[in-house]
Enzyme design. Structure first.
Site, PDB file in Angstrom:
ATOM      1  N   SER A 160      47.680  30.857  43.036  1.00 50.47           N
ATOM      2  CA  SER A 160      47.101  31.697  41.940  1.00 50.47           C
ATOM      3  C   SER A 160      47.800  31.320  40.817  1.00 50.47           C
ATOM      4  CB  SER A 160      47.123  33.076  42.272  1.00 50.47           C
ATOM      5  OG  SER A 160      48.684  33.741  42.227  1.00 50.47           O
ATOM      6  N   GLY A 162      47.210  29.228  38.696  1.00 51.77           N
ATOM      7  CA  GLY A 162      47.454  27.918  37.897  1.00 51.77           C
ATOM      8  C   GLY A 162      48.583  27.209  39.009  1.00 51.77           C
ATOM      9  N   GLU A 267      34.744  35.508  39.478  1.00 49.32           N
ATOM     10  CA  GLU A 267      34.862  34.696  38.602  1.00 49.32           C
ATOM     11  C   GLU A 267      33.841  33.488  38.530  1.00 49.32           C
ATOM     12  OE1 GLU A 267      38.920  32.602  37.908  1.00 49.32           O
ATOM     13  OE2 GLU A 267      39.574  33.887  39.674  1.00 49.32           O
ATOM     14  N   GLU A 279      35.397  31.565  41.936  1.00 54.07           N
ATOM     15  CA  GLU A 279      36.163  32.493  42.807  1.00 54.07           C
ATOM     16  C   GLU A 279      36.030  33.897  42.976  1.00 54.07           C
ATOM     17  OE1 GLU A 279      40.083  31.289  42.036  1.00 54.07           O
ATOM     18  OE2 GLU A 279      40.063  29.189  42.342  1.00 54.07           O
ATOM     19  N   ASP A 286      44.074  39.673  36.781  1.00 51.49           N
ATOM     20  CA  ASP A 286      44.978  39.520  35.433  1.00 51.49           C
ATOM     21  C   ASP A 286      44.218  39.430  34.245  1.00 51.49           C
ATOM     22  OD1 ASP A 286      43.742  36.746  36.036  1.00 51.49           O
ATOM     23  OD2 ASP A 286      45.754  35.816  35.969  1.00 51.49           O
ATOM     24  N   THR A 287      43.029  38.804  34.306  1.00 46.36           N
ATOM     25  CA  THR A 287      42.117  39.046  33.106  1.00 46.36           C
ATOM     26  C   THR A 287      41.714  40.466  32.714  1.00 46.36           C
ATOM     27  OG1 THR A 287      40.079  38.390  34.033  1.00 46.36           O
ATOM     28  CG2 THR A 287      41.459  36.552  33.220  1.00 46.36           C
ATOM     29  N   ARG A 364      55.075  35.112  33.032  1.00 44.08           N
ATOM     30  CA  ARG A 364      54.374  36.022  32.377  1.00 44.08           C
ATOM     31  C   ARG A 364      55.271  37.040  32.427  1.00 44.08           C
ATOM     32  NH1 ARG A 364      48.579  35.903  34.077  1.00 44.08           N
ATOM     33  NH2 ARG A 364      49.445  37.194  35.873  1.00 44.08           N
TER      34      ARG A 364
END
Length: 393
Positions: A160, A162, A267, A279, A286-287, A364
């Protein structure tokens, strides 16, 4: 009639979080607001959700035996996965024993593995996707790249944000992409997916809530990524009615197939009126952190209401909003944030600092949130806020 007892008392409800990152932290807070005891699990001490939970354990979520031991000891009413790398086969067995896995053990099993969810979407439900091939060996990978063609994207089937993802732009990238995928998978080296590029105008996350009274869709969230990891998101993403209806149709098909209750981050790529499935995550996305300022009920509050079987009669949207991830680069066990007073001097803004205990390479560590008269104004605000922050490591 729904009835909850008191924390630590007979009749009190327990929720066990499998993963305790920043998304899990917000879920823990929402659970506690409704009087639910929270037990947080993660692979390292003092993970964000552990800092607000009633109790915590440190373990690898891939250690099915240890996970089963803790669940047998705690006897939670709700098991809520929050990470991809998890012993999903253990959850399947626990569900058979009567435990409530959110949204379902099957949904967790399928979506934690890119192969499972891609085959469900494309081969069983007939949703349009990018061209793809799976490969379990180096030889199979080379053949998959040959069949898909260059350029293409390579990802571990379990990862996940990236991790392990890269783009092959020329033959010179093929070897490196394989190495990155093998080193970046959440469950270690293994199978990869090779995906062809798709032509799209923009991509969205369509947060979809399955609850006791049906399915609700949130306004679409636009976002941009760097190296597969989200950097900014905004809500709403402008879409024509045809594309929005198709997106909701795709989202309902995939979430109905997965079943259970809770929020799903679906997504999708959009090109004109055309929608392409990418996906789905069976949990807050997160978005979707933008919903902490854009709505009266954030994605986390909606997830918890749905899990607990509580009604969601309406979701009030406050207006165009944006979020921006604060990614810290370096190596430190003591990250300091300065300039919060200046950043928060802008109206209709907020900050969430996750409280992660350290950073190695990049991580993050916080998110900036803002509302505006338009999406453009909200995005401008979060970037202004970012410019005012000073981070020391």
């Amino acid at each position: 009639m729904t009835k909850f007892g008191t924390v630590y008392k007979k009749g009190g409800k327990k929720a066990l979080l499998c993963g305790s990152g920043e998304l899990g932290k917000e879920v823990a807070i929402e659970l506690q607001r409704l009087g639910i005891q929270v037990i947080a699990l993660d692979k390292y001490e003092n993970a964000p959700a552990m800092q607000v939970a009633h109790k915590s354990y440190v373990l690898s979520m891939l250690d099915g035996a240890r996970l089963a031991e803790i669940i047998a000891e705690e006897k939670p009413d709700y098991i809520i996965p929050e990470v991809e790398a998890i012993a999903t086969s253990t959850l399947v067995e626990l569900e058979k024993e009567g435990y409530n896995v959110i949204p379902t053990a099957r949904a967790t099993f399928l979506t934690m593995n890119r192969e499972g969810i891609r085959r469900l979407a494309a081969e069983e439900l007939g949703l349009k996707t990018s061209p793809y091939r799976f490969a379990a060996t180096k030889e199979g990978y080379l053949e998959a790249v040959k069949q898909i063609g260059i350029p293409c994207v390579v990802k571990p089937i379990m990862s996940s944000s990236g991790h392990g993802q890269s783009v092959i732009k020329s033959e010179a990238d093929i070897e490196k992409a394989w190495t990155i995928a093998q080193e970046g998978g959440r469950a270690g080296a293994g199978k990869v997916i090779v995906e062809g590029f798709v032509d799209f105008d923009y991509e969205i996350t369509l947060l979809t809530v399955r609850h006791k009274d049906g399915t609700s869709f949130l306004p679409p969230i636009g976002h941009w990524q760097k190296d597969g990891d989200y950097q900014e998101s905004w809500q709403p993403q402008p879409m024509n009615n045809g594309a929005l209806e198709k997106a909701q149709e795709f989202a309902k098909k995939i979430t109905d197939a997965l079943g259970g209750r809770g929020i799903f981050g679906v997504e999708l790529f959009v090109k004109g009126d055309e929608v392409i499935f990418s996906e789905v995550s069976p949990r807050p996305h997160d978005t979707g952190m933008v919903t902490m300022i854009s709505q009266d009920l954030s994605e986390f509050a909606l997830h918890v209401r749905a899990i607990l079987g509580l009604p969601i009669p309406n979701i009030a949207f406050h207006g165009p909003s944006a979020s921006k991830a604060v990614v810290v680069r370096g190596d430190s066990e003591n990250v300091t944030f300065e300039g919060l007073d200046e950043a928060l001097a802008l109206p209709d803004t907020s900050i969430r600092i996750f409280g992660k205990p350290d950073v190695h390479d990049h991580r993050r560590m916080a998110v900036l949130l803002a509302r505006g008269a338009s999406v453009e104004e909200a995005r401008e605000k979060v970037n202004q806020m970012y410019g005012k922050l000073k981070i020391e490591i």
